[in-house]
Write a protein that holds these residues in place. Structure first.
Motif, PDB file in Angstrom:
ATOM      1  N   PHE A   1       0.843  -1.187   0.000  1.00 27.70           N
ATOM      2  CA  PHE A   1       0.000   0.000   0.000  1.00 27.70           C
ATOM      3  C   PHE A   1       0.886   1.248   0.000  1.00 27.70           C
TER       4      PHE A   1
ATOM      5  N   GLY B   1      -5.129   3.532   0.496  1.00 27.25           N
ATOM      6  CA  GLY B   1      -5.153   2.071   0.464  1.00 27.25           C
ATOM      7  C   GLY B   1      -4.694   1.458   1.771  1.00 27.25           C
ATOM      8  N   ALA B   2      -3.658   2.049   2.373  1.00 33.31           N
ATOM      9  CA  ALA B   2      -3.152   1.538   3.649  1.00 33.31           C
ATOM     10  C   ALA B   2      -4.193   1.700   4.746  1.00 33.31           C
TER      11      ALA B   2
ATOM     12  N   ASN C   1      -7.104  -0.718   4.313  1.00 29.53           N
ATOM     13  CA  ASN C   1      -6.755  -2.068   4.729  1.00 29.53           C
ATOM     14  C   ASN C   1      -6.735  -2.183   6.250  1.00 29.53           C
TER      15      ASN C   1
ATOM     16  N   ASP D   1     -11.246  -2.591   5.191  1.00 38.64           N
ATOM     17  CA  ASP D   1     -11.867  -2.480   3.879  1.00 38.64           C
ATOM     18  C   ASP D   1     -10.906  -2.825   2.755  1.00 38.64           C
ATOM     19  N   GLY D   2      -9.730  -3.331   3.115  1.00 42.37           N
ATOM     20  CA  GLY D   2      -8.722  -3.649   2.110  1.00 42.37           C
ATOM     21  C   GLY D   2      -8.722  -5.115   1.750  1.00 42.37           C
ATOM     22  N   PRO D   3      -7.839  -5.514   0.835  1.00 43.15           N
ATOM     23  CA  PRO D   3      -7.814  -6.894   0.350  1.00 43.15           C
ATOM     24  C   PRO D   3      -7.125  -7.884   1.280  1.00 43.15           C
ATOM     25  N   PHE D   4      -6.495  -7.410   2.351  1.00 43.52           N
ATOM     26  CA  PHE D   4      -5.766  -8.302   3.248  1.00 43.52           C
ATOM     27  C   PHE D   4      -6.351  -8.222   4.646  1.00 43.52           C
ATOM     28  N   ASP D   5      -6.085  -9.254   5.446  1.00 45.70           N
ATOM     29  CA  ASP D   5      -6.597  -9.214   6.816  1.00 45.70           C
ATOM     30  C   ASP D   5      -5.788  -8.226   7.648  1.00 45.70           C
ATOM     31  N   ASN D   6      -6.284  -7.886   8.824  1.00 48.31           N
ATOM     32  CA  ASN D   6      -5.666  -6.872   9.669  1.00 48.31           C
ATOM     33  C   ASN D   6      -4.519  -7.407  10.511  1.00 48.31           C
TER      34      ASN D   6
ATOM     35  N   GLN E   1      -6.207 -13.035   0.986  1.00 52.25           N
ATOM     36  CA  GLN E   1      -7.207 -12.416   0.142  1.00 52.25           C
ATOM     37  C   GLN E   1      -8.601 -12.641   0.727  1.00 52.25           C
ATOM     38  N   ARG E   2      -9.437 -11.645   0.593  1.00 53.59           N
ATOM     39  CA  ARG E   2     -10.825 -11.785   1.040  1.00 53.59           C
ATOM     40  C   ARG E   2     -11.659 -12.387  -0.045  1.00 53.59           C
TER      41      ARG E   2
END
Length: 93
Positions: free
Chosen positions: A68, A73-74, A77, A81-86, A92-93
């Motif tokens: 990111f 984007g960072a 996430n 709300d991003g493509p990776f978990d926290n 991927q979601r």
């Protein structure tokens, strides 16, 4: 050797707060006068008030990348709300 691991596109606190508030759907209006920060922190306040424009030049030059590179984007996430978990697992979601 060592690398400066910072964001590749640094932003000022006002921009950071504004984008965070926008993503959270609220207003973040916390302002502390510079004189109060100087009084409380002394010489160390200069870093907080003026910052350092540090970028990961060597990392980028040697081909390092960022998931990111831009703040929106960072933050998205980090807020889920991003493509990776926290947890930094890159799932991927």
């Amino acid at each position: 050797g060592a690398y400066n691991m910072t964001a590749p596109c640094p932003v000022r606190e006002r921009v950071f707060s504004g984008q965070l508030a926008e993503l959270m759907g609220c207003r973040l209006r916390v302002r502390v006068p510079a004189c109060a920060i100087r009084w409380g922190m002394g010489e160390r306040s200069e870093l907080l008030l003026h910052g350092q424009q540090v970028v990961p030049g060597r990392w980028v030059t040697e081909g390092g990348g960022f998931l990111f590179p831009e703040l929106p984007g960072a933050l998205a996430n980090l807020l889920g709300d991003g493509p990776f978990d926290n947890h930094g697992n890159g799932m991927q979601r």
